[in-house]
Design a protein around this motif. Structure first.
Motif, PDB file in Angstrom:
ATOM      1  N   UNK A 170      37.924  33.320  42.605  1.00 34.54           N
ATOM      2  CA  UNK A 170      37.915  31.977  43.654  1.00 34.54           C
ATOM      3  C   UNK A 170      39.096  31.096  43.163  1.00 34.54           C
ATOM      4  N   UNK A 171      40.372  31.704  43.266  1.00 33.33           N
ATOM      5  CA  UNK A 171      41.482  30.974  42.995  1.00 33.33           C
ATOM      6  C   UNK A 171      41.884  30.173  41.840  1.00 33.33           C
ATOM      7  N   UNK A 198      47.600  31.650  43.934  1.00 33.80           N
ATOM      8  CA  UNK A 198      46.349  32.485  44.157  1.00 33.80           C
ATOM      9  C   UNK A 198      46.274  33.183  45.599  1.00 33.80           C
ATOM     10  N   UNK A 199      46.530  34.331  45.911  1.00 38.78           N
ATOM     11  CA  UNK A 199      46.419  34.748  47.150  1.00 38.78           C
ATOM     12  C   UNK A 199      45.179  34.891  47.767  1.00 38.78           C
ATOM     13  N   UNK A 205      50.061  35.784  41.744  1.00 39.61           N
ATOM     14  CA  UNK A 205      51.294  35.807  41.949  1.00 39.61           C
ATOM     15  C   UNK A 205      52.281  34.927  41.041  1.00 39.61           C
ATOM     16  N   UNK A 206      53.192  35.373  40.523  1.00 34.19           N
ATOM     17  CA  UNK A 206      54.053  34.235  40.011  1.00 34.19           C
ATOM     18  C   UNK A 206      55.525  34.776  40.003  1.00 34.19           C
ATOM     19  N   UNK A 224      53.363  40.389  37.063  1.00 30.20           N
ATOM     20  CA  UNK A 224      51.944  40.357  36.290  1.00 30.20           C
ATOM     21  C   UNK A 224      51.076  39.895  37.416  1.00 30.20           C
ATOM     22  N   UNK A 225      50.531  40.561  38.187  1.00 26.52           N
ATOM     23  CA  UNK A 225      49.604  40.273  39.472  1.00 26.52           C
ATOM     24  C   UNK A 225      48.220  40.666  38.499  1.00 26.52           C
ATOM     25  N   UNK A 226      47.428  39.788  38.601  1.00 29.39           N
ATOM     26  CA  UNK A 226      45.894  40.202  37.931  1.00 29.39           C
ATOM     27  C   UNK A 226      45.202  40.604  39.338  1.00 29.39           C
ATOM     28  N   UNK A 227      44.311  41.302  39.132  1.00 30.97           N
ATOM     29  CA  UNK A 227      43.122  41.807  39.924  1.00 30.97           C
ATOM     30  C   UNK A 227      42.017  40.729  40.246  1.00 30.97           C
TER      31      UNK A 227
END
Length: 129
Positions: free
Chosen positions: A19-20, A102-103, A109-110, A123-126
């Motif tokens: 949740x972002x 936080x898409x 996304x950084x 470094x996109x987290x799932x």
């Protein structure tokens, strides 16, 4: 003593994005070989130090509205509670972050620069699951 301020160390056991927000399971090592396990949830913001400190340089992560999960036991329900204050972590050169988002599709996304080059941090987290 049982207070987190008396902790001699902290260890992150797991991290997820939900949740972002970033949610971390962690352990605080307290005096007398006592371990305190907890969950911490927080938003995350990047602040450019030049914008807030005269002569400042670089950027910093700041926690946004952090909270801790409390599980008091039956008959009381589990709940999240704000912990107040703020925490930050300076990002050292040559890394400079310029965007954190936080898409809606999940993850994190950084973007930023490193040693003069620019691009996405990769470094996109799932999403949590």
């Amino acid at each position: 003593s049982g207070e987190l301020s008396a902790a001699t160390g902290f260890e992150v056991e797991d991290v997820r994005i939900f949740e972002q927000r970033i949610e971390m399971g962690a352990v605080a090592k307290l005096p007398q070989d006592t371990l305190f396990k907890y969950r911490l949830r927080t938003g995350l913001t990047i602040v450019n130090l030049e914008d807030i400190v005269a002569g400042g340089s670089g950027s910093c992560f700041f926690w946004d509205n952090p909270g801790i999960f409390v599980s008091p036991g039956w008959p009381l329900p589990d709940f999240w509670t704000p912990i107040g204050g703020f925490a930050g972590r300076r990002i050292v050169e040559p890394l400079r972050l310029t965007r954190l988002e936080f898409p809606a599709s999940g993850g994190l996304d950084i973007e930023g620069t490193c040693r003069g080059g620019s691009g996405s941090g990769g470094g996109r987290g799932g999403p949590a699951g």
